[in-house]
Design an enzyme around this catalytic site. Structure first.
Site, PDB file in Angstrom:
ATOM      1  N   ASN A 139       0.806  -1.228   0.000  1.00  0.00           N
ATOM      2  CA  ASN A 139       0.000   0.000   0.000  1.00  0.00           C
ATOM      3  C   ASN A 139       0.837   1.275   0.000  1.00  0.00           C
ATOM      4  O   ASN A 139       0.377   2.309  -0.468  1.00  0.00           O
ATOM      5  CB  ASN A 139      -0.916  -0.020   1.233  1.00  0.00           C
ATOM      6  CG  ASN A 139      -1.516   1.338   1.518  1.00  0.00           C
ATOM      7  OD1 ASN A 139      -2.502   1.740   0.891  1.00  0.00           O
ATOM      8  ND2 ASN A 139      -0.934   2.072   2.453  1.00  0.00           N
ATOM      9  N   TYR A 169       3.729   9.107 -11.243  1.00  0.00           N
ATOM     10  CA  TYR A 169       2.757   8.355 -10.433  1.00  0.00           C
ATOM     11  C   TYR A 169       1.918   7.404 -11.299  1.00  0.00           C
ATOM     12  O   TYR A 169       1.748   6.230 -10.972  1.00  0.00           O
ATOM     13  CB  TYR A 169       1.851   9.352  -9.695  1.00  0.00           C
ATOM     14  CG  TYR A 169       0.855   8.734  -8.743  1.00  0.00           C
ATOM     15  CD1 TYR A 169       1.260   8.261  -7.494  1.00  0.00           C
ATOM     16  CD2 TYR A 169      -0.491   8.637  -9.082  1.00  0.00           C
ATOM     17  CE1 TYR A 169       0.337   7.710  -6.608  1.00  0.00           C
ATOM     18  CE2 TYR A 169      -1.417   8.087  -8.205  1.00  0.00           C
ATOM     19  CZ  TYR A 169      -0.995   7.630  -6.968  1.00  0.00           C
ATOM     20  OH  TYR A 169      -1.914   7.074  -6.093  1.00  0.00           O
ATOM     21  N   LYS A 195       1.856   3.300 -11.130  1.00  0.00           N
ATOM     22  CA  LYS A 195       0.637   2.520 -10.856  1.00  0.00           C
ATOM     23  C   LYS A 195       0.271   1.618 -12.042  1.00  0.00           C
ATOM     24  O   LYS A 195      -0.238   0.512 -11.856  1.00  0.00           O
ATOM     25  CB  LYS A 195      -0.523   3.457 -10.497  1.00  0.00           C
ATOM     26  CG  LYS A 195      -0.310   4.232  -9.189  1.00  0.00           C
ATOM     27  CD  LYS A 195      -0.166   3.295  -7.987  1.00  0.00           C
ATOM     28  CE  LYS A 195      -0.129   4.056  -6.672  1.00  0.00           C
ATOM     29  NZ  LYS A 195      -0.028   3.173  -5.506  1.00  0.00           N
ATOM     30  N   ILE A 206     -10.415   9.048  -3.238  1.00  0.00           N
ATOM     31  CA  ILE A 206     -10.653   8.663  -1.840  1.00  0.00           C
ATOM     32  C   ILE A 206     -10.430   9.883  -0.942  1.00  0.00           C
ATOM     33  O   ILE A 206      -9.406  10.572  -1.074  1.00  0.00           O
ATOM     34  CB  ILE A 206      -9.691   7.523  -1.413  1.00  0.00           C
ATOM     35  CG1 ILE A 206      -9.816   6.330  -2.373  1.00  0.00           C
ATOM     36  CG2 ILE A 206      -9.947   7.107   0.032  1.00  0.00           C
ATOM     37  CD1 ILE A 206     -11.169   5.701  -2.482  1.00  0.00           C
TER      38      ILE A 206
HETATM   39  P1  NAI Z   1      -0.832   8.560   2.678  1.00  0.00           P
HETATM   40  O1  NAI Z   1       0.206   9.507   2.164  1.00  0.00           O
HETATM   41  O2  NAI Z   1      -1.834   9.064   3.656  1.00  0.00           O
HETATM   42  O3  NAI Z   1      -0.119   7.273   3.321  1.00  0.00           O
HETATM   43  C1  NAI Z   1       0.972   6.628   2.698  1.00  0.00           C
HETATM   44  C2  NAI Z   1       1.840   5.997   3.768  1.00  0.00           C
HETATM   45  O4  NAI Z   1       2.955   5.389   3.108  1.00  0.00           O
HETATM   46  C3  NAI Z   1       2.405   7.018   4.775  1.00  0.00           C
HETATM   47  O5  NAI Z   1       2.208   6.564   6.098  1.00  0.00           O
HETATM   48  C4  NAI Z   1       3.885   7.086   4.407  1.00  0.00           C
HETATM   49  O6  NAI Z   1       4.740   7.366   5.524  1.00  0.00           O
HETATM   50  C5  NAI Z   1       4.122   5.683   3.850  1.00  0.00           C
HETATM   51  N1  NAI Z   1       5.310   5.643   3.009  1.00  0.00           N
HETATM   52  C6  NAI Z   1       5.688   6.541   2.056  1.00  0.00           C
HETATM   53  N2  NAI Z   1       6.874   6.184   1.537  1.00  0.00           N
HETATM   54  C7  NAI Z   1       7.264   5.040   2.144  1.00  0.00           C
HETATM   55  C8  NAI Z   1       8.411   4.207   2.039  1.00  0.00           C
HETATM   56  N3  NAI Z   1       9.401   4.487   1.181  1.00  0.00           N
HETATM   57  N4  NAI Z   1       8.478   3.105   2.831  1.00  0.00           N
HETATM   58  C9  NAI Z   1       7.495   2.821   3.714  1.00  0.00           C
HETATM   59  N5  NAI Z   1       6.380   3.575   3.859  1.00  0.00           N
HETATM   60  C10 NAI Z   1       6.276   4.686   3.090  1.00  0.00           C
HETATM   61  O7  NAI Z   1      -1.526   7.956   1.367  1.00  0.00           O
HETATM   62  P2  NAI Z   1      -2.971   7.267   1.179  1.00  0.00           P
HETATM   63  O8  NAI Z   1      -3.894   8.274   0.611  1.00  0.00           O
HETATM   64  O9  NAI Z   1      -3.388   6.529   2.392  1.00  0.00           O
HETATM   65  O10 NAI Z   1      -2.627   6.227   0.000  1.00  0.00           O
HETATM   66  C11 NAI Z   1      -2.323   4.875   0.216  1.00  0.00           C
HETATM   67  C12 NAI Z   1      -2.170   4.177  -1.124  1.00  0.00           C
HETATM   68  O11 NAI Z   1      -3.361   4.343  -1.897  1.00  0.00           O
HETATM   69  C13 NAI Z   1      -1.028   4.737  -1.976  1.00  0.00           C
HETATM   70  O12 NAI Z   1      -0.398   3.677  -2.683  1.00  0.00           O
HETATM   71  C14 NAI Z   1      -1.749   5.648  -2.939  1.00  0.00           C
HETATM   72  O13 NAI Z   1      -1.021   5.829  -4.139  1.00  0.00           O
HETATM   73  C15 NAI Z   1      -3.034   4.866  -3.159  1.00  0.00           C
HETATM   74  N6  NAI Z   1      -4.158   5.676  -3.656  1.00  0.00           N
HETATM   75  C16 NAI Z   1      -4.659   6.722  -2.907  1.00  0.00           C
HETATM   76  C17 NAI Z   1      -5.725   7.461  -3.396  1.00  0.00           C
HETATM   77  C18 NAI Z   1      -6.317   8.597  -2.620  1.00  0.00           C
HETATM   78  O14 NAI Z   1      -7.248   9.254  -3.133  1.00  0.00           O
HETATM   79  N7  NAI Z   1      -5.876   8.877  -1.392  1.00  0.00           N
HETATM   80  C19 NAI Z   1      -6.324   7.175  -4.706  1.00  0.00           C
HETATM   81  C20 NAI Z   1      -5.712   6.062  -5.384  1.00  0.00           C
HETATM   82  C21 NAI Z   1      -4.673   5.354  -4.866  1.00  0.00           C
END
Ligand code: NAI
Length: 254
Positions: free
Chosen positions: A90, A162, A166, A195
């Site tokens: 994730n 990005y 993906k 989201i």
């Molecule tokens: P977020 O930014 O709130 O959480 C991402 C987490 O990943 C953070 O806790 C961060 O510290 C961690 N992270 C980042 N780089 C890292 C690394 N190198 N190693 C370990 N951990 C790392 O993001 P969110 O919104 O919760 O997104 C989660 C997933 O869902 C991501 O893959 C994002 O691309 C995907 N996504 C999110 C959408 C949205 O609308 N929020 C839409 C589509 C996909």
């Protein structure tokens, strides 16, 4: 009995947002969970919420883009929790900008975390998951769930790095399902749409409205909408589903 009793899950990027919600949902369904993020201390809130459900949780500080850290993480999970059945890739980042101005660093960082990180954890769990199948006649080796994105299917201006990462995750999901299927390891991706999150809260109102106009269900998704789908794909209820990209986007695209 809960659906995931006796199973062990690793969820990356689980300190907050969608990853935290996924980790808590898998725990509600009975799994012990390794909560992985860049710093172990960031994971404390998620770990506490999971332990309150009566299952085990451990926090691990890992950069998913660094091979040695990923391998050490999987080793530690097996030492502390005994096995690994569910892998949720994730963790993800964005570094947006028009491609004609995008720096090499912004390209590399996003590909390294989102795509290479998914590959590294998939490679690291594949051997232990293969062993699950042979132990005690267990019919399931494991389930790998990758978090892709609607823009990995559609493309999106300003997100060359990005969307490419993906799109790569989607292709990697299909290849993993073909390579590991004979060992009873399933691999699917969930492609979230828009989201509600810290990432999307900051968008201007007119941009949000433009997105809303494209969503037949007329609401933005929640982290819980994604977690429910991941939990289903993790469970034996999905035992004949592999190599699929499940869109959870309110009907935004078919
Ligand atoms: P977020 O930014 O709130 O959480 C991402 C987490 O990943 C953070 O806790 C961060 O510290 C961690 N992270 C980042 N780089 C890292 C690394 N190198 N190693 C370990 N951990 C790392 O993001 P969110 O919104 O919760 O997104 C989660 C997933 O869902 C991501 O893959 C994002 O691309 C995907 N996504 C999110 C959408 C949205 O609308 N929020 C839409 C589509 C996909």
């Amino acid at each position: 009995m809960s659906k995931l009793n006796g199973k062990v899950a690793i969820v990356t990027g689980a300190a907050r947002g969608i990853g935290a919600e996924i980790a808590k949902k898998l725990a509600s369904d009975g799994a012990d969970v390794a909560v992985v993020d860049l710093k172990a201390e960031w994971c404390e809130e998620t770990v506490k919420a999971i332990e309150e459900k009566g299952v085990k949780a451990i926090a691990l500080g890992v950069n998913v883009a660094v091979s040695a850290e990923v391998d050490a993480c999987v080793k530690e999970v097996i030492e502390k929790l005994g096995r690994v059945d569910i892998m949720v890739n994730n963790a993800g980042i964005t570094k947006d900008g028009l491609l004609m101005r995008m720096s090499d660093e912004d390209w590399d960082q996003v590909i390294d975390v989102n795509l290479k990180g998914t590959f590294l954890f998939t490679r690291a769990v594949s051997r232990p998951m293969m062993k699950n199948k042979s132990a005690d006649g267990n019919p399931s080796g494991g389930a790998i769930i990758n978090i892709a994105s609607v823009v990995g299917i559609m493309g999106n201006a300003g997100q060359a790095n990005y969307t490419a990462s993906k799109g790569g995750v989607i292709a990697l999901t299909k290849t993993t399902s073909k390579e590991l299927g004979s060992r009873a390891i399933r691999c699917n991706a969930v492609a979230p749409g828009f989201i509600q999150s810290k990432m999307t809260d900051v968008l201007p109102e007119d941009v949000k409205k433009a997105y809303m106009d494209t969503i037949p269900l007329k609401r933005f998704g929640t982290a819980s909408d994604i977690a429910e789908c991941v939990a289903f794909l993790s469970s034996d209820s999905a035992s004949y589903i592999t190599g699929q990209i499940i869109s959870v986007n309110g009907g935004m695209i078919g």
